[in-house]
Design a protein around this motif. Structure first.
Motif, short mmCIF file in Angstrom:
data_model
loop_
_atom_site.label_atom_id
_atom_site.label_comp_id
_atom_site.label_asym_id
_atom_site.label_seq_id
_atom_site.Cartn_x
_atom_site.Cartn_y
_atom_site.Cartn_z
N LEU B 25 0.85 -1.19 0.00
CA LEU B 25 0.00 0.00 0.00
C LEU B 25 0.88 1.23 0.00
CD1 LEU B 25 -1.55 0.59 3.57
CD2 LEU B 25 0.25 -1.08 3.14
N ASN B 26 0.53 2.16 -0.86
CA ASN B 26 1.23 3.44 -0.90
C ASN B 26 2.75 3.27 -1.09
OD1 ASN B 26 -1.26 4.95 -0.13
ND2 ASN B 26 -0.98 3.85 1.80
N GLY B 27 3.12 2.29 -1.88
CA GLY B 27 4.55 2.08 -2.13
C GLY B 27 5.28 1.40 -0.98
N GLN B 28 4.53 1.00 0.04
CA GLN B 28 5.10 0.34 1.20
C GLN B 28 4.71 -1.14 1.19
OE1 GLN B 28 6.72 2.74 3.39
NE2 GLN B 28 6.15 3.99 1.63
N HIS B 29 5.50 -1.94 1.85
CA HIS B 29 5.15 -3.35 2.04
C HIS B 29 4.88 -3.65 3.51
CE1 HIS B 29 7.11 -5.14 -1.85
NE2 HIS B 29 5.87 -4.77 -2.04
N VAL B 30 3.89 -4.50 3.72
CA VAL B 30 3.71 -5.14 5.01
C VAL B 30 4.29 -6.54 4.84
CG1 VAL B 30 2.06 -5.93 6.73
CG2 VAL B 30 1.59 -3.86 5.40
N LYS B 31 5.26 -6.88 5.66
CA LYS B 31 5.93 -8.17 5.52
C LYS B 31 5.81 -8.95 6.82
CE LYS B 31 9.38 -6.14 2.42
NZ LYS B 31 10.76 -5.58 2.36
N LEU B 32 5.74 -10.27 6.68
CA LEU B 32 5.74 -11.15 7.84
C LEU B 32 7.05 -11.92 7.83
CD1 LEU B 32 2.11 -12.61 7.65
CD2 LEU B 32 2.87 -10.38 8.51
N VAL B 33 7.69 -12.00 8.98
CA VAL B 33 8.99 -12.68 9.03
C VAL B 33 9.17 -13.33 10.40
CG1 VAL B 33 10.16 -10.51 9.69
CG2 VAL B 33 11.50 -12.36 8.67
N LEU B 95 6.67 -6.40 9.60
CA LEU B 95 7.48 -5.27 9.16
C LEU B 95 6.65 -4.33 8.31
CD1 LEU B 95 10.62 -7.19 7.79
CD2 LEU B 95 10.45 -6.01 9.99
N PHE B 96 6.92 -3.06 8.45
CA PHE B 96 6.29 -2.07 7.59
C PHE B 96 7.41 -1.21 7.05
CE2 PHE B 96 3.52 1.84 7.19
CZ PHE B 96 2.78 1.36 6.13
N GLU B 97 7.59 -1.22 5.75
CA GLU B 97 8.73 -0.50 5.18
C GLU B 97 8.50 -0.27 3.70
OE1 GLU B 97 11.75 -3.29 6.36
OE2 GLU B 97 11.37 -4.60 4.67
N PRO B 98 9.27 0.63 3.08
CA PRO B 98 9.09 0.87 1.65
C PRO B 98 9.33 -0.40 0.84
CG PRO B 98 10.35 2.66 2.62
CD PRO B 98 10.24 1.58 3.66
#
Lengths: 119, 119
Positions: B25-33, B95-98
């Motif tokens: 979303l909005n050029g960002q990724h929500v990642k699970l790690v 994680l929330f990051e570009p």
């Protein structure tokens, strides 16, 4: 660089539908908000919006459907999509969205908040 | 527009230090790690990075200090700051990051992943 504890911060929030800014990163805000009752149908022209339920449950109404979001679940509402969050009981929500996002999107009404407090 | 259930998605992830993309979303990724053990000191030149602990606990080491992040807590590591996540036991992290963020930041080594799977 301070960590944020969700269980400690949410109880400090008074009122519903009033997002507080918990963090800012890459032009995005992490906001904490308590929902109770029904909000109002709106959309965001340029912003996708993520709702992560921390406690309680949320019903996201769309024009022709709805989705229940339980604690530990999230949904991304893409820009342009009409949506209305509803919570029968108080629900704690973490929002991720651009810093530019207005809570009522394309509408300006009694719910609109242009200045947000920080947790 | 599908919701994501964290408790259902994390168990499907095999291996540690391998972020999966859960949403964009909005050029960002929500990642699970999943983290276990010690990663490697690195920094991101242009990206702030948010770590929300879903299960377990994480120690974020900095050059002269560290911070414990427990389940239900998050921290934002600003761009340019050297950091090394450490988890004595398996820890689940959102994680929330570009979208541009490389997991090892300024380093390229055996941990570096240029293509991420999706959950």
């Amino acid at each position: 660089m301070q960590k944020t504890n969700l269980a400690k911060e949410f109880p400090k929030i008074s009122g519903h539908w009033k997002p507080r800014i918990a963090a800012e990163l890459n032009g995005q805000h992490v906001k904490l908000v308590k929902f109770q009752g029904a909000f109002v149908f709106h959309h965001h022209e340029h912003e996708d919006e993520m709702f992560l339920v921390v406690k309680g449950r949320l019903r996201m109404d769309f024009q022709d459907s709805h989705e229940w979001i339980e604690a530990g679940e999230f949904i991304v509402v893409p820009r342009g999509v009409e949506h209305c969050p509803v919570a029968d009981e108080e629900c704690w929500v973490l929002l991720f969205e651009p810093a530019s996002t207005l809570n009522t999107g394309n509408l300006v009404n009694e719910h609109t908040l242009t200045e947000l407090e920080r947790v």
